[in-house]
Design a protein around this motif. Sequence first.
Motif, mmCIF file in Angstrom:
data_model
loop_
_atom_site.group_PDB
_atom_site.id
_atom_site.type_symbol
_atom_site.label_atom_id
_atom_site.label_comp_id
_atom_site.label_asym_id
_atom_site.label_seq_id
_atom_site.Cartn_x
_atom_site.Cartn_y
_atom_site.Cartn_z
ATOM 1 N N PHE A 152 46.389 39.276 43.316
ATOM 2 C CA PHE A 152 46.515 39.756 44.688
ATOM 3 C C PHE A 152 45.219 40.413 45.173
ATOM 4 C CE2 PHE A 152 51.224 40.333 43.481
ATOM 5 C CZ PHE A 152 51.496 39.012 43.774
ATOM 6 N N ASP A 153 44.544 41.125 44.274
ATOM 7 C CA ASP A 153 43.278 41.763 44.650
ATOM 8 C C ASP A 153 42.211 40.735 45.010
ATOM 9 O OD1 ASP A 153 44.420 44.219 44.182
ATOM 10 O OD2 ASP A 153 43.450 44.532 42.239
ATOM 11 N N ALA A 154 42.307 39.557 44.420
ATOM 12 C CA ALA A 154 41.305 38.515 44.686
ATOM 13 C C ALA A 154 41.462 37.901 46.067
ATOM 14 C CB ALA A 154 41.395 37.423 43.621
ATOM 15 N N VAL A 155 42.682 37.924 46.615
ATOM 16 C CA VAL A 155 42.910 37.253 47.903
ATOM 17 C C VAL A 155 43.094 38.222 49.065
ATOM 18 C CG1 VAL A 155 43.955 35.266 46.758
ATOM 19 C CG2 VAL A 155 45.439 37.092 47.614
ATOM 20 N N GLY A 156 43.340 39.508 48.769
ATOM 21 C CA GLY A 156 43.651 40.430 49.852
ATOM 22 C C GLY A 156 42.925 41.746 49.760
ATOM 23 N N GLN A 157 42.999 42.497 50.852
ATOM 24 C CA GLN A 157 42.378 43.826 50.883
ATOM 25 C C GLN A 157 43.360 44.927 50.470
ATOM 26 O OE1 GLN A 157 41.617 45.453 54.939
ATOM 27 N NE2 GLN A 157 42.215 43.415 55.670
ATOM 28 N N ARG A 158 44.668 44.615 50.509
ATOM 29 C CA ARG A 158 45.660 45.599 50.069
ATOM 30 C C ARG A 158 46.968 44.873 49.751
ATOM 31 N NH1 ARG A 158 47.692 51.188 53.155
ATOM 32 N NH2 ARG A 158 49.157 51.803 51.531
ATOM 33 N N THR A 159 47.645 45.347 48.713
ATOM 34 C CA THR A 159 48.945 44.804 48.330
ATOM 35 C C THR A 159 50.015 45.874 48.515
ATOM 36 O OG1 THR A 159 47.963 43.308 46.698
ATOM 37 C CG2 THR A 159 50.310 43.798 46.458
ATOM 38 N N PHE A 160 51.110 45.486 49.149
ATOM 39 C CA PHE A 160 52.255 46.374 49.329
ATOM 40 C C PHE A 160 53.387 45.868 48.439
ATOM 41 C CE2 PHE A 160 49.735 46.626 53.141
ATOM 42 C CZ PHE A 160 49.758 47.969 53.489
ATOM 43 N N ALA A 161 53.705 46.603 47.368
ATOM 44 C CA ALA A 161 54.818 46.246 46.495
ATOM 45 C C ALA A 161 56.082 46.828 47.117
ATOM 46 C CB ALA A 161 54.594 46.787 45.092
ATOM 47 N N ILE A 162 56.917 45.944 47.673
ATOM 48 C CA ILE A 162 58.009 46.372 48.535
ATOM 49 C C ILE A 162 59.282 46.713 47.782
ATOM 50 C CG2 ILE A 162 59.569 45.590 50.377
ATOM 51 C CD1 ILE A 162 56.853 46.350 51.406
ATOM 52 N N ALA A 163 59.707 45.830 46.866
ATOM 53 C CA ALA A 163 61.020 46.006 46.237
ATOM 54 C C ALA A 163 61.130 45.095 45.027
ATOM 55 C CB ALA A 163 62.135 45.690 47.249
ATOM 56 N N PRO A 164 62.085 45.340 44.146
ATOM 57 C CA PRO A 164 62.282 44.449 42.996
ATOM 58 C C PRO A 164 62.948 43.129 43.351
ATOM 59 C CG PRO A 164 63.854 46.260 42.932
ATOM 60 C CD PRO A 164 62.903 46.570 44.041
ATOM 61 N N GLY A 165 63.594 43.043 44.502
ATOM 62 C CA GLY A 165 64.227 41.793 44.917
ATOM 63 C C GLY A 165 63.269 40.954 45.737
ATOM 64 N N PRO A 166 62.873 39.753 45.259
ATOM 65 C CA PRO A 166 61.879 38.943 45.974
ATOM 66 C C PRO A 166 62.190 38.691 47.440
ATOM 67 C CG PRO A 166 62.200 38.067 43.779
ATOM 68 C CD PRO A 166 63.236 39.147 43.957
ATOM 69 N N LYS A 167 63.464 38.492 47.788
ATOM 70 C CA LYS A 167 63.805 38.135 49.166
ATOM 71 C C LYS A 167 63.396 39.212 50.163
ATOM 72 C CE LYS A 167 68.583 39.891 49.009
ATOM 73 N NZ LYS A 167 70.012 39.496 49.085
ATOM 74 N N THR A 168 63.257 40.460 49.691
ATOM 75 C CA THR A 168 62.874 41.551 50.592
ATOM 76 C C THR A 168 61.511 41.303 51.202
ATOM 77 O OG1 THR A 168 64.126 43.056 49.183
ATOM 78 C CG2 THR A 168 62.660 44.052 50.805
#
Length: 300
Positions: A152-168
């Motif tokens: 994720f760091d390679a493609v973006g400027q920031r990653t937001f880890a939202i939830a354990p359920g992928p659909k979120t």
Amino acid sequence: MRIGFIGLGNMGSGMAANLLAAGHEVTAYNRSPEKAAALVERGATAVTTIADACSGDVVISMLADDPAVESVTFGDGDTAGILTSLPQGAVHVSSSTISVALADRLTAAHAEAGQHFVSAPVFGRPEAAAAAKLFVVAAGDPAVVQDLSPVFDAVGQRTFAIAPGPKTANLVKLSGNFLIASVIESLGEAMALVGKAGVDKQQYLELLTSTLFAAPAYQTYGGLLARREFEPAGFAAHLGLKDVRLLLAAGEQLEVPLPIGSLLRDRFLSLLAGGGRDLDWSALGALAEWEAGGARPAPD
């Protein structure tokens, strides 16, 4: 990491290039193989089957819609998909904007196969993808998401880890695109109003973005509207309609009324009916000018 990348369109090509630049080993698959040529020059390995892209630690899919993701994931026989090709313990990262229902289905199918599934849609246009300036919205097993940080760091400027359920993550992405479309529509209406009164649109936009609305969405889409810069499309209008429909489906499932979403669906339908299917979705905002007696969004 050893990464397979499936889907080298406007967004995927830039993301895959930045993974290579960060030192990852990338195996690229695209339905139109010629799109992999530029990546091969940078050190990627091009393959001709989905299965060949699934031999590493991670496979990332960046595709247009639910049917495309379903096709590459659930294919079998001579066209084996991700599900039957990915090793146990490996991860399928979907960066596509897909439905909440499909994210649920993918989560269950990969878990049954002993694999991991992470939804990681992104915010940003193709120029942001090329510059590694995307915002990544990631959801899945927290330990797996953490392990994917270098990706994720390679493609973006920031990653937001939202939830354990992928659909979120998919729901959050759809809600964000809904807000962008709302901005485009309201900007278009306001510009049609002041433009018909003789106000210069670019000057009006500078006033807005220097005072009340100094935000990237207003700056980017206001600029495209003021310049009527709808081709080539960074994000096509028919994909905007697709996302609004997915948003409305999620709202219905959760019993959340979305009246502005329903309006946007109808506005996108008007744009497509007028020949704007492949224009940038910012052309949605030009409908108001057309309806006020101005130029059509789609070229004659």
